[in-house]
Design an enzyme around this catalytic site. Structure first.
Site, mmCIF file in Angstrom:
data_model
loop_
_atom_site.group_PDB
_atom_site.id
_atom_site.type_symbol
_atom_site.label_atom_id
_atom_site.label_comp_id
_atom_site.label_asym_id
_atom_site.label_seq_id
_atom_site.Cartn_x
_atom_site.Cartn_y
_atom_site.Cartn_z
ATOM 1 N N CYS A 1 30.695 -12.036 29.232
ATOM 2 C CA CYS A 1 31.779 -12.592 30.056
ATOM 3 C C CYS A 1 31.425 -12.467 31.534
ATOM 4 O O CYS A 1 31.617 -13.406 32.311
ATOM 5 C CB CYS A 1 33.097 -11.858 29.802
ATOM 6 N N CYS B 1 33.209 -6.852 28.573
ATOM 7 C CA CYS B 1 32.322 -7.801 27.889
ATOM 8 C C CYS B 1 31.200 -8.267 28.815
ATOM 9 O O CYS B 1 31.446 -8.973 29.783
ATOM 10 C CB CYS B 1 33.185 -8.974 27.426
#
Length: 119
Positions: A43, A40
């Site tokens: 993230c 991600c």
């Protein structure tokens, strides 16, 4: 794994996760859980900011859970998007921020740490 003041603690096993949750419940501190994934991009973008917050806010416990590593935890907590930040007080979810939103994250932490300081 011991939670150090001013660090983001990664939980790699269910035992570590449960232990950190238990400590958070007992300490009455605000616990911020970062549900993340290695693939991600947002993230990865927010991680350095989270580390910085952890250093600045030793009275807040920061935990990190990789949703692929601990699928049962992500499912139990109904995490559907990454990153998702859950805010806990004494084992109860008091707030949630979805997405790599620095300002919202900071404001939500401030809101919940301010209320405990005046209580």
């Amino acid at each position: 794994m011991a939670a150090e003041e001013g660090q983001v603690v990664s939980c790699h096993t269910l035992e570590a996760w449960n232990e950190q949750l238990q400590k958070g419940n007992e300490s009455k501190k605000l616990v911020v859980v970062d549900f993340t994934a290695s693939w991600c991009a947002p993230c990865r973008f927010i991680t350095p900011f989270l580390v910085e917050l952890a250093k600045r806010l030793p009275d807040v416990t920061f935990l990190k859970v990789d949703v692929d590593e601990l699928k049962p935890v992500a499912q139990d907590w109904a995490v559907e998007a990454m990153p998702t930040f859950m805010f806990l007080k004494e084992g109860t979810i008091v707030d949630k921020v979805v997405g790599a939103r620095r300002e919202e994250l900071q404001q939500t932490i401030a809101k919940h740490t301010a209320s405990s300081a005046s209580a």
